[in-house]
Design a protein around this motif. Structure first.
Motif, PDB file in Angstrom:
ATOM      1  N   UNK A  60     -18.864  34.776 -18.866  1.00  0.00           N
ATOM      2  CA  UNK A  60     -19.535  35.353 -19.243  1.00  0.00           C
ATOM      3  C   UNK A  60     -20.138  36.806 -17.551  1.00  0.00           C
ATOM      4  N   UNK A  61     -20.651  36.147 -17.260  1.00  0.00           N
ATOM      5  CA  UNK A  61     -21.632  37.060 -16.069  1.00  0.00           C
ATOM      6  C   UNK A  61     -20.321  37.187 -15.275  1.00  0.00           C
ATOM      7  N   UNK A  62     -19.401  36.235 -15.062  1.00  0.00           N
ATOM      8  CA  UNK A  62     -18.471  36.576 -13.948  1.00  0.00           C
ATOM      9  C   UNK A  62     -17.458  38.340 -14.566  1.00  0.00           C
ATOM     10  N   UNK A  63     -16.922  37.978 -15.495  1.00  0.00           N
ATOM     11  CA  UNK A  63     -16.575  38.994 -16.147  1.00  0.00           C
ATOM     12  C   UNK A  63     -17.295  40.075 -16.187  1.00  0.00           C
ATOM     13  N   UNK A  64     -18.677  39.987 -16.752  1.00  0.00           N
ATOM     14  CA  UNK A  64     -19.518  41.393 -16.364  1.00  0.00           C
ATOM     15  C   UNK A  64     -19.232  42.007 -15.232  1.00  0.00           C
ATOM     16  N   UNK A  98      -5.628  31.591 -16.345  1.00  0.00           N
ATOM     17  CA  UNK A  98      -5.542  31.946 -18.034  1.00  0.00           C
ATOM     18  C   UNK A  98      -5.498  33.783 -17.640  1.00  0.00           C
ATOM     19  N   UNK A  99      -5.363  34.196 -16.816  1.00  0.00           N
ATOM     20  CA  UNK A  99      -4.483  35.182 -16.508  1.00  0.00           C
ATOM     21  C   UNK A  99      -5.763  36.312 -16.579  1.00  0.00           C
ATOM     22  N   UNK A 100      -6.995  36.355 -16.331  1.00  0.00           N
ATOM     23  CA  UNK A 100      -8.280  37.787 -16.357  1.00  0.00           C
ATOM     24  C   UNK A 100      -8.741  37.826 -15.886  1.00  0.00           C
ATOM     25  N   UNK A 121      -8.088  40.983 -18.838  1.00  0.00           N
ATOM     26  CA  UNK A 121      -9.667  40.357 -18.796  1.00  0.00           C
ATOM     27  C   UNK A 121     -10.579  42.174 -19.575  1.00  0.00           C
ATOM     28  N   UNK A 122      -9.458  42.730 -19.000  1.00  0.00           N
ATOM     29  CA  UNK A 122     -10.239  44.078 -19.593  1.00  0.00           C
ATOM     30  C   UNK A 122     -10.348  43.807 -20.714  1.00  0.00           C
ATOM     31  N   UNK A 123      -9.164  43.894 -21.242  1.00  0.00           N
ATOM     32  CA  UNK A 123      -9.790  43.598 -22.758  1.00  0.00           C
ATOM     33  C   UNK A 123     -10.621  42.955 -23.644  1.00  0.00           C
TER      34      UNK A 123
END
Length: 154
Positions: A60-64, A98-100, A121-123
């Motif tokens: 969650x923190x990495x994606x954010x 996972x392609x994110x 990942x953006x989705x």
């Protein structure tokens, strides 16, 4: 000798019945109404796998952190308090697998590596940010419930 054999058979028989009872649990759950009732075993297992990945605090923190564009590894490590190099590397690999997340290595001296969100990942980004916002908005209420529960169980 016959008594112990009988007990052994009885114990094996009881264990078999117990195991047979456990194998029907998923079928019983699937018959129950609810949001997961229409997914098969393969889908349910995959959903759990993905929720484990994207629901992990580091993911969650990495994606954010990647929401504003490509970020170097060292900048990610600095931007996410408390994450170890090992956890950052492992989580990035899982997100990449996972392609994110994309990893781009530049042939420079010193070498430069950047990570960015893929379109997949953006989705997911809006969901992750909403979850983080929900947590922040309800922080006080959740802490109050936790303290009340802890006081009652002490």
């Amino acid at each position: 000798m016959c008594v112990s054999q009988e007990r052994g058979v009885a114990a094996v028989g009881a264990g078999s019945e117990l195991r047979r009872g456990r194998t029907n649990v998923r079928a019983s759950v699937r018959r129950a109404p609810g949001p997961c009732a229409h997914w098969g075993d393969g889908d349910a297992d995959f959903i759990r796998e993905i929720l484990d990945l994207v629901g992990d605090k580091w993911s969650v923190l990495i994606i954010g952190t990647l929401s504003d564009g490509p970020v170097r590894y060292s900048e990610l490590a600095h931007a996410i308090p408390g994450i170890s190099q090992r956890m950052l590397t492992l989580t990035l690999k899982q997100l990449q697998r996972s392609g994110l997340v994309d990893r781009t290595a530049y042939a420079e001296v010193p070498p430069r590596v950047e990570y960015s969100l893929t379109s997949l990942g953006t989705s997911l980004l809006s969901t992750v940010l909403e979850l983080a916002a929900w947590s922040a908005e309800r922080h006080t209420e959740i802490r109050r419930h936790q303290q009340r529960y802890d006081a009652g169980t002490a």
